[in-house]
Structure formats: C-alpha cells, structure tokens
Scaffold this motif. Structure first.
Motif, PDB file in Angstrom:
ATOM      1  N   PHE B  93       0.838  -1.194   0.000  1.00  0.00           N
ATOM      2  CA  PHE B  93       0.000   0.000   0.000  1.00  0.00           C
ATOM      3  C   PHE B  93       0.879   1.251   0.000  1.00  0.00           C
ATOM      4  CE2 PHE B  93      -2.807   3.285   1.584  1.00  0.00           C
ATOM      5  CZ  PHE B  93      -3.902   3.080   0.774  1.00  0.00           C
ATOM      6  N   GLY B  94       1.868   1.237   0.874  1.00  0.00           N
ATOM      7  CA  GLY B  94       2.937   2.223   0.772  1.00  0.00           C
ATOM      8  C   GLY B  94       2.678   3.614   1.307  1.00  0.00           C
ATOM      9  N   GLY B  95       1.617   3.807   2.090  1.00  0.00           N
ATOM     10  CA  GLY B  95       1.461   5.154   2.625  1.00  0.00           C
ATOM     11  C   GLY B  95       0.121   5.392   3.294  1.00  0.00           C
ATOM     12  N   TYR B  96      -0.065   6.623   3.722  1.00  0.00           N
ATOM     13  CA  TYR B  96      -1.308   6.991   4.399  1.00  0.00           C
ATOM     14  C   TYR B  96      -2.246   7.678   3.406  1.00  0.00           C
ATOM     15  CZ  TYR B  96       1.221   5.736   8.538  1.00  0.00           C
ATOM     16  OH  TYR B  96       1.934   5.024   9.464  1.00  0.00           O
ATOM     17  N   LEU B  98      -4.647   9.714   3.534  1.00  0.00           N
ATOM     18  CA  LEU B  98      -5.038  11.126   3.588  1.00  0.00           C
ATOM     19  C   LEU B  98      -3.900  12.070   3.215  1.00  0.00           C
ATOM     20  CD1 LEU B  98      -3.760  12.264   6.423  1.00  0.00           C
ATOM     21  CD2 LEU B  98      -5.802  11.304   7.414  1.00  0.00           C
ATOM     22  N   LEU B  99      -2.728  11.506   2.940  1.00  0.00           N
ATOM     23  CA  LEU B  99      -1.617  12.362   2.497  1.00  0.00           C
ATOM     24  C   LEU B  99      -1.599  12.447   0.980  1.00  0.00           C
ATOM     25  CD1 LEU B  99       1.442  11.322   4.713  1.00  0.00           C
ATOM     26  CD2 LEU B  99      -0.181  13.175   5.074  1.00  0.00           C
ATOM     27  N   ARG B 100      -1.083  13.544   0.487  1.00  0.00           N
ATOM     28  CA  ARG B 100      -0.827  13.642  -0.951  1.00  0.00           C
ATOM     29  C   ARG B 100       0.437  12.824  -1.259  1.00  0.00           C
ATOM     30  NH1 ARG B 100      -4.121  17.594  -2.957  1.00  0.00           N
ATOM     31  NH2 ARG B 100      -4.847  19.129  -1.434  1.00  0.00           N
ATOM     32  N   GLU B 103       3.626  14.415  -0.232  1.00  0.00           N
ATOM     33  CA  GLU B 103       3.786  14.474   1.230  1.00  0.00           C
ATOM     34  C   GLU B 103       4.215  13.110   1.771  1.00  0.00           C
ATOM     35  OE1 GLU B 103       0.321  17.788   2.270  1.00  0.00           O
ATOM     36  OE2 GLU B 103      -0.191  15.662   2.181  1.00  0.00           O
ATOM     37  N   TRP B 106       7.764  12.558   0.913  1.00  0.00           N
ATOM     38  CA  TRP B 106       8.596  13.408   1.792  1.00  0.00           C
ATOM     39  C   TRP B 106       8.730  12.749   3.168  1.00  0.00           C
ATOM     40  CZ3 TRP B 106       6.649  15.543   6.359  1.00  0.00           C
ATOM     41  CH2 TRP B 106       7.560  16.325   7.075  1.00  0.00           C
ATOM     42  N   MET B 107       7.615  12.205   3.691  1.00  0.00           N
ATOM     43  CA  MET B 107       7.651  11.562   5.009  1.00  0.00           C
ATOM     44  C   MET B 107       8.722  10.463   5.030  1.00  0.00           C
ATOM     45  SD  MET B 107       4.644   9.566   7.066  1.00  0.00           S
ATOM     46  CE  MET B 107       4.801   8.032   6.156  1.00  0.00           C
ATOM     47  N   PHE B 139      -4.156  12.464  -3.787  1.00  0.00           N
ATOM     48  CA  PHE B 139      -4.144  11.788  -2.494  1.00  0.00           C
ATOM     49  C   PHE B 139      -3.802  10.309  -2.705  1.00  0.00           C
ATOM     50  CE2 PHE B 139      -6.774  15.442  -1.284  1.00  0.00           C
ATOM     51  CZ  PHE B 139      -6.105  15.814  -0.124  1.00  0.00           C
TER      52      PHE B 139
END
Lengths: 268, 320
Positions: B93-96, B98-100, B103, B106-107, B139
C-alpha cells in the motif's frame, strides 16, 4: 543517530496525524458529538440529583481529557498493528531511523490531533451547561497537564508494541476495559469518592492521577486524592517508566520479528 | 571475502516453526552478487524469494548460515546495512491515504535523514522519469494499483540506495506500467553503474529482459545460477514442445521427459510445454496421449527458452 535526524523523523511521523485534523475533520467532529452526548447525560444526572455545580465541570473536564485516553488506546496502541496490515511496518523497520523517534512522532501528532477534539468538547460543554470554570493554580494546571500527557502517551507508546505482539485479541480486551477504566479513573467525579483502596488500584493508569491533578489545580485540593505535588511526582515517574517500557517492548517486538519471523509480516 | 560482493550468502537456511509444523523456507542458499549487477531470483510462489529478501533487508535473521550486504553481516550490523539499502515490494500500500503523494514521499525521505529541499528535488526528478509528475498532488487513497506502485518505486529509489531490493515489483500491474517500471530500473542502473539491484520475480520475460544473472530457486533451494545464456546452455541438449490436446494427462515419470507444464484450460483440454532429452522422448509422450484416447490439436518443437530451462530444472512450470 544525530539529534537533527531524530527530530526529522518525529516531525515526519507526526505530519499525517496533524493533517488529519483538517483532512479527516468529520472524524474529529463525529467523535466530539458522541462525547458531548455522553457528557450531557452525566451533567443532566448531576443536575437532577442537585449535585454541586462543580460536578458539571468535572463531567466536562473528564470527557475532554478522556479524548486523550481514547487516542492513546486506539490510535497509538493499534497504530503499529494497522501499519503492519498495510505493509508499512516493514518499511519503518528497514529505515535507518531511531524507532523511538517514530513513536514520539506518533505521540506528538496524536496529542495535537486530540487537543482539537478536547478543546472543542470543553468549550461546548462549558457554554452549553454554564459550568463554573475556575483555575486556582495556573502553574500547576499547566505542569500537571503536561506530565499527564507525557505519562499517557508513554502508555500509548508501550501499547503500540505490546498490542502488536499480543495480536488482535488484545483489541477485544481493550474494548471491554474501556468503560471500567472510565469509571475507576474518576473521569466524571473525584476519584477519592471510590474510597482510597480502589482509588489507589485505579491509579496504576496514569489517567487517574492526571485527571485528579488537573481537577485539583482547577478547583482546589479539597477534591484531590493525594496532595497535588505527590500526584505530579507519580505522573513524572509513570512518564519515565512507560517510555522505558515502550523502548523495551519495541526492542522485544523487533527481536521477535527477526527471530520468529512474526509481526512485521502481513500474513502472520 | 565478504565485502567484495554487494550481496553474499553462505550456507543460508531459514526455518519457520510454530507449534504444529516446521517449514523450511530456505535451504543451503549460496549466492554472490557483484557490485553493479542486476541479479534476478526466479521462482514460483512460495519458493523462498521473499524470505531471502527479508533476510537481506535485515527484517529476518537466518536460522543457520550467514548473509552479508556490502560486507556487513545481517546479524549484528543492521545499522550499517539500513542506510545503504531500500526495498520495494509488489502490491504494497505504501502510505497513508489522507496524504498527498508528494507528502507521503517526503515523510519517507525524512526517515533517511534527507533534507526537505533535496528530498523535494529528488521526488520531482524521479517522478519525471516514470511519467508521474501529474500525480504528485493526488491523495494516496485515490491512486490506482499501478499509480501506487509508481509511488512505491519513487519511495524506494529516493534514498539513493547502494543496493535496492525489488520484490516482485511489477506484480499485478498492467503491461504499460510494468514496462515503464522495467525501463526505469534499466536506466537507473545505466546512470548509476555502481549500484546493485536484487530483483525477485516469477515473470520469465521480466527476468530475461532485465537481469545480468539469474538464480532459479525452488522449494527454498537454488537449483541454478548464471546468465540467461548460461542457463540456456544448461538445457542446451534438451528440446521442448508446445502442445495442445484433448484427453487426459499422461502419467509422470516417462523416461527422458525432464518436465511438463500443462494447464487444463477447460475440462479435458490441455495446453502447455514439455521438455525432453531429445525428439524421440517428446514423441513418446505424444504417443502416450494418443494411446490413452487423446486428440492432438497443436504441436510444435522448438529450442529451449528460459521457461523451458525452468521446467527442465524444476520439473514443472513456474505458475504451478
């Protein structure tokens, strides 16, 4: 690890939670409304039995601070579990970062996110029920609140790894224990009303002393279980203890993951 | 000597144990991957590819044996390995949500201590290379599977790793997206000839197209290592046939037949490949089908491909 990199990780991991204040606003508003209903029921009960007006404030303060406890159990405690399910945990584990920075980021992001909900509950509750708000000791209020948050989120940081090690069943246990914790921690009334023995048992959870200390700083020592400085001392000790426990649990979790091949793998 | 190679494993074993059973995921694995090499590990699902990657990325310890990345032991020197590696897995999935995308990337860059300005520059540069610039403001929750994998590719290469582990990176992707990712991997290695890629896949063509050398793994054991040509030579004296027939599968164990990969595409209708020592073995196999009442629909003899090499070494197809 350099301090600068540590704080980069903290800020980066806090970022999604801070952004959720705006981007998942309906969750914040929804959670606030549910808490307001619960709080309203308690205030109306207090009114119907002619309890002193301070009790309305206790219910409002309790509802407000319980937001942090909910956040600690569900958002901190379950976060690594969700991260594992989404395949993110293994990406965290291979990154050359301090794992405590990751947990600190989760905690600071959670505090920020929850503060919005807590403040909303407090303001709406006070305005709605015209509850008396006094701050007898602003310094101790700030200090006790700060210590309570450190201790609570220390618990959350420890829960994150422990919940991951114990698996889904701990979720059900945590769910069952939510209401008893609300009651015995004295969230809606002075905890000393429970009697000293039960109150001291309840104080294993930092929430109990946290609430009691904040209540004392606002409404005076007459409502407190122990003198305020003692409660602050306990909170400080809890903070250190739970953060050390979090560090230990994280190492244990990583060890189990590497040796037994569990925890970081989605299917295990 | 460890350190001369980007990756080295010595008599590596990994056994998973629980109360009821013991599963040997890797047995006696010995590989040496040179610096600058694109090394493929080819094998069916459950062959041990992901376990090997988990050990090399410090997520798992070996049960026995040793594994080194750039000369650092995965058991005890993880802190030296982690800054120089990264991992991209297929289907992550690789991420959250609600983040773009930018972003989220960058995290992850912050976890590697990359200054924000530099991280943003790298994100733009990598996004341009895989035609993904227009999705950086989207997103994460709105990305399709292929777009998400492009984001993961950027995440993996963002830290500019010396060794990158790609675990089935094109799994489940549409043809154009898989092609973009394969082209990107090739161009990255051309631009950074000192970097090393370890790629696991069960796509024959992907392995053939990308890899300098390939290790074929089956049931936790490396059965052959070499360039595509080396592997072909292994099956050099063999002959393979593509076959389609109605009837029943001949019994296993026909002498001279090295392996068969037949799929029942509808009841009693088979299609696939067989690999034999010589033409007469293949003919014997076909005769066995006809004797059992089968009807031949298509038959063609050919030189062995990588797939045939796999069948001859493992005795069955990669998809089985």
């Amino acid at each position: 690890m350099k301090k600068e990199v540590f704080w980069r990780v903290v800020v980066a991991r806090a970022y999604p939670r801070v952004m959720s204040i705006v981007r998942a606003a309906r969750w914040t508003i929804g959670g606030t409304i549910v808490s307001l209903f619960y709080m309203a029921a308690l205030v109306l009960i207090y009114k119907s039995i002619n309890a002193p007006p301070e009790y309305y404030s206790f219910a409002i303060l309790g509802s407000s601070l319980l937001s942090y406890w909910d956040n600690v159990v569900w958002n901190m405690g379950m976060q690594l579990y969700w991260d594992k399910e989404d395949g993110l945990l293994e990406l965290y584990m291979i990154a050359p970062m301090n794992r405590m920075a990751l947990l600190t980021g989760m905690a600071l992001g959670g505090m920020t996110m929850t503060s919005v909900r807590a403040i909303m509950i407090f303001i709406v509750g006070v305005l709605l029920f015209k509850a008396p708000v006094v701050v007898q000791n602003p310094f101790h209020l700030t200090f006790a609140f700060f210590l309570a948050l450190v201790a609570l989120y220390g618990v959350g940081m420890a829960f994150a790894s422990l919940f991951l090690m114990w698996g889904r069943q701990v979720w059900a246990v945590a769910d069952i224990l939510m209401e008893p914790v609300y009651t015995i921690s004295g969230s809606y009334f002075p905890v000393k009303s429970l009697g000293h023995s039960l109150a001291f048992v309840a104080s294993i959870i930092p929430l109990t002393f946290g609430l009691d200390a904040v209540r004392q700083a606002m409404f005076g020592s007459a409502w407190g279980l122990l003198p305020l400085p003692y409660e602050e001392l306990f909170l400080a000790v809890y903070g250190v203890f739970y953060i050390l426990l979090a560090r230990y649990a994280l190492r244990k979790m990583e060890y189990l993951a590497k040796v037994e091949g569990k925890l970081t793998l989605r299917w295990q | 000597m460890p350190g001369d190679y980007a990756i080295e494993t010595i008599d590596l074993w990994r056994v998973y144990k629980d109360r009821e059973r013991e599963v040997i995921a890797l047995r006696d694995v010995n590989i040496k991957v040179k610096k600058g090499e694109l090394f493929g590990v080819l094998g069916p699902n459950g062959a041990g590819k992901t376990t090997l990657i988990r050990i090399l990325t410090t997520l798992l310890l070996p049960t026995r044996g040793e594994a080194y990345v750039y000369g650092y032991n995965v058991n005890g020197e993880e802190h030296k390995i982690r800054p120089i590696i990264n991992l991209v897995s297929g289907g992550e999935f690789g991420g959250y949500g609600l983040l773009r995308v930018e972003e989220n990337l960058w995290m992850f860059s912050q976890f590697y201590g990359i200054p924000t300005k530099e991280a943003k520059r790298r994100i733009r540069e990598l996004a341009e290379k895989i035609n993904f610039e227009d999705k950086l403001r989207a997103f994460v929750r709105d990305l399709s599977l292929g777009e998400r994998q492009k984001m993961n590719i950027i995440r993996g290469f963002l830290s500019d790793p010396l060794v990158i582990f790609l675990d089935e990176p094109t799994l489940g992707l549409d043809v154009p997206t898989a092609r973009i990712i394969r082209n990107f991997i090739k161009s990255w290695l051309r631009e950074n000839p000192d970097r090393t890629v370890l790629l696991t896949t069960h796509y024959m063509l992907e392995a053939e197209e990308l890899c300098d050398r390939i290790a074929i793994i089956d049931r936790g054991k490396i059965v052959a290592v070499g360039t595509v040509d080396d592997l072909r030579r292994l099956a050099g004296n063999y002959i393979s046939a593509t076959i389609e027939f109605y009837g029943t599968k001949p019994p296993e164990g026909i002498p001279g037949i090295k392996g068969a990969n037949l799929r029942e595409i509808s009841p009693g209708h088979f299609r696939g490949k067989i690999v034999g020592m010589d033409e007469s073995d293949i003919i014997e196999y076909v005769e066995a089908i006809i004797k059992a009442g089968g009807k031949l629909r298509f038959f063609r003899l050919q030189k062995p491909s990588l797939e045939d090499v796999f069948i001859s070494l493992v005795g069955r197809g990669i998809e089985e």
